[in-house]
Design an enzyme around this catalytic site. Structure first.
Site, PDB file in Angstrom:
ATOM      1  N   ARG A   1      -0.877  -1.450  -7.086  1.00  0.00           N
ATOM      2  CA  ARG A   1      -1.117  -2.632  -6.251  1.00  0.00           C
ATOM      3  C   ARG A   1      -1.940  -3.673  -7.017  1.00  0.00           C
ATOM      4  NH1 ARG A   1      -1.125  -4.277  -0.829  1.00  0.00           N
ATOM      5  NH2 ARG A   1      -3.152  -4.777   0.089  1.00  0.00           N
TER       6      ARG A   1
ATOM      7  N   LYS B   1      -1.780  -2.918   7.925  1.00  0.00           N
ATOM      8  CA  LYS B   1      -3.044  -2.705   8.632  1.00  0.00           C
ATOM      9  C   LYS B   1      -3.047  -3.454   9.959  1.00  0.00           C
ATOM     10  CE  LYS B   1      -6.351  -1.752   4.925  1.00  0.00           C
ATOM     11  NZ  LYS B   1      -7.583  -2.210   4.256  1.00  0.00           N
TER      12      LYS B   1
ATOM     13  N   ARG C   1       0.853  -1.187   0.000  1.00  0.00           N
ATOM     14  CA  ARG C   1       0.000   0.000   0.000  1.00  0.00           C
ATOM     15  C   ARG C   1       0.892   1.242   0.000  1.00  0.00           C
ATOM     16  NH1 ARG C   1      -1.752  -3.713   3.827  1.00  0.00           N
ATOM     17  NH2 ARG C   1      -3.789  -4.653   3.365  1.00  0.00           N
TER      18      ARG C   1
ATOM     19  N   HIS D   1      -2.958  -9.242   2.845  1.00  0.00           N
ATOM     20  CA  HIS D   1      -4.389  -9.535   2.903  1.00  0.00           C
ATOM     21  C   HIS D   1      -4.683 -10.561   3.992  1.00  0.00           C
ATOM     22  CE1 HIS D   1      -4.925  -8.234  -1.565  1.00  0.00           C
ATOM     23  NE2 HIS D   1      -5.119  -7.229  -0.732  1.00  0.00           N
TER      24      HIS D   1
ATOM     25  N   HIS E   1      -3.290   2.789  -5.977  1.00  0.00           N
ATOM     26  CA  HIS E   1      -3.962   1.489  -5.879  1.00  0.00           C
ATOM     27  C   HIS E   1      -3.885   0.723  -7.197  1.00  0.00           C
ATOM     28  CE1 HIS E   1      -6.312  -1.030  -3.238  1.00  0.00           C
ATOM     29  NE2 HIS E   1      -7.089  -1.345  -4.252  1.00  0.00           N
TER      30      HIS E   1
END
Length: 250
Positions: free
Chosen positions: A196, A145, A126, A219, A193
């Site tokens: 990505r 994240k 990201r 993910h 994005h």
């Protein structure tokens, strides 16, 4: 609502994601005391299906945080309009490499952003994760994240070039400038994005193990990784024709 936004910030989400959460929750704030009102606001909205599904995902996260089990269950069962198939712009490795080749007459800023763009494509991370890279014993880690640290693979030459500019990266608070340079260097339809998504498409179509791609991208599940696989209509047709029209040996 404020405590949830603080929670999202602690999870190391991007500024754009946090702003989206805030915007969606403010839209529903007047009706958050009633599931019926929430449902009616969703059903009667004039938003496009993709936006409605985005709202649903934000509300699911909020209800889970607040431990509103009944709201959570009802929202999961709520039938929403289907999202139409959409082809996103992705860029091939060869094309990206051509556009990010550093030229002698490139300014320092252009050299920096060409390097950043290439690094983002080669790693699939990201954009905001650029600010949380850590090199330990020739291994590279990123804080993603949920403040989860993960190891990522990288092209050594590109990373060495990136390190020359890394101190300047530390000063960025948003990726707004990066977005502008991506459009300037690659094309107006591309965003961080897009890089990505291009990484995932390139890796998966070349036969990479989906779990490897999933771990690299940070993910939580493989379904999310497959959702990043984006082939345009022409590519899909070419793959289909290649398979369907080939002569199989009996």
């Amino acid at each position: 609502m404020k405590d949830f936004i603080r929670y999202t910030k602690k999870r190391n989400l991007s500024l754009n994601t946090i702003r989206t959460y805030e915007s969606v929750l403010k839209h529903y704030e007047p009706v958050l005391d009633s599931w019926i009102k929430i449902r009616n606001k969703i059903i009667n909205s004039n938003f496009k299906p993709r936006t409605i599904h985005l709202h649903k995902n934000v509300l699911l996260s909020f209800f889970e945080f607040k431990k509103l089990k009944r709201y959570l269950q009802n929202l999961k069962l709520l039938k929403l309009p289907q999202i139409e198939m959409k082809y996103f712009d992705v860029i091939s490795k060869n094309n990206l490499y051509k556009k990010t080749d550093i030229l002698d007459d490139d300014s320092l800023e252009i050299k920096k952003y060409k390097t950043i763009i290439r690094f983002l494509f080669e790693t699939g991370i990201r954009a905001h994760e650029l600010f949380f890279l850590e090199s330990i014993n020739n291994r590279l880690y990123v804080l993603g994240k949920g403040n989860k640290k993960r190891q990522i693979f990288f092209v050594k030459q590109t990373f060495e070039q990136l390190q020359k500019f890394y101190e300047n990266l530390k000063g960025f608070e948003t990726t707004k400038t990066l977005r502008l340079y991506i459009k300037k260097i690659i094309g107006k339809n591309f965003t961080p994005h897009s890089l990505r998504r291009s990484f995932a498409t390139f890796m998966l179509i070349k036969g990479a193990n989906p779990k490897t791609v999933m771990l690299q991208m940070g993910h939580a599940n493989i379904q999310t990784t497959f959702s990043y696989l984006n082939l345009n209509e022409q590519t899909n047709r070419r793959i289909y024709n290649k398979i369907m029209y080939q002569n199989d040996a009996e």
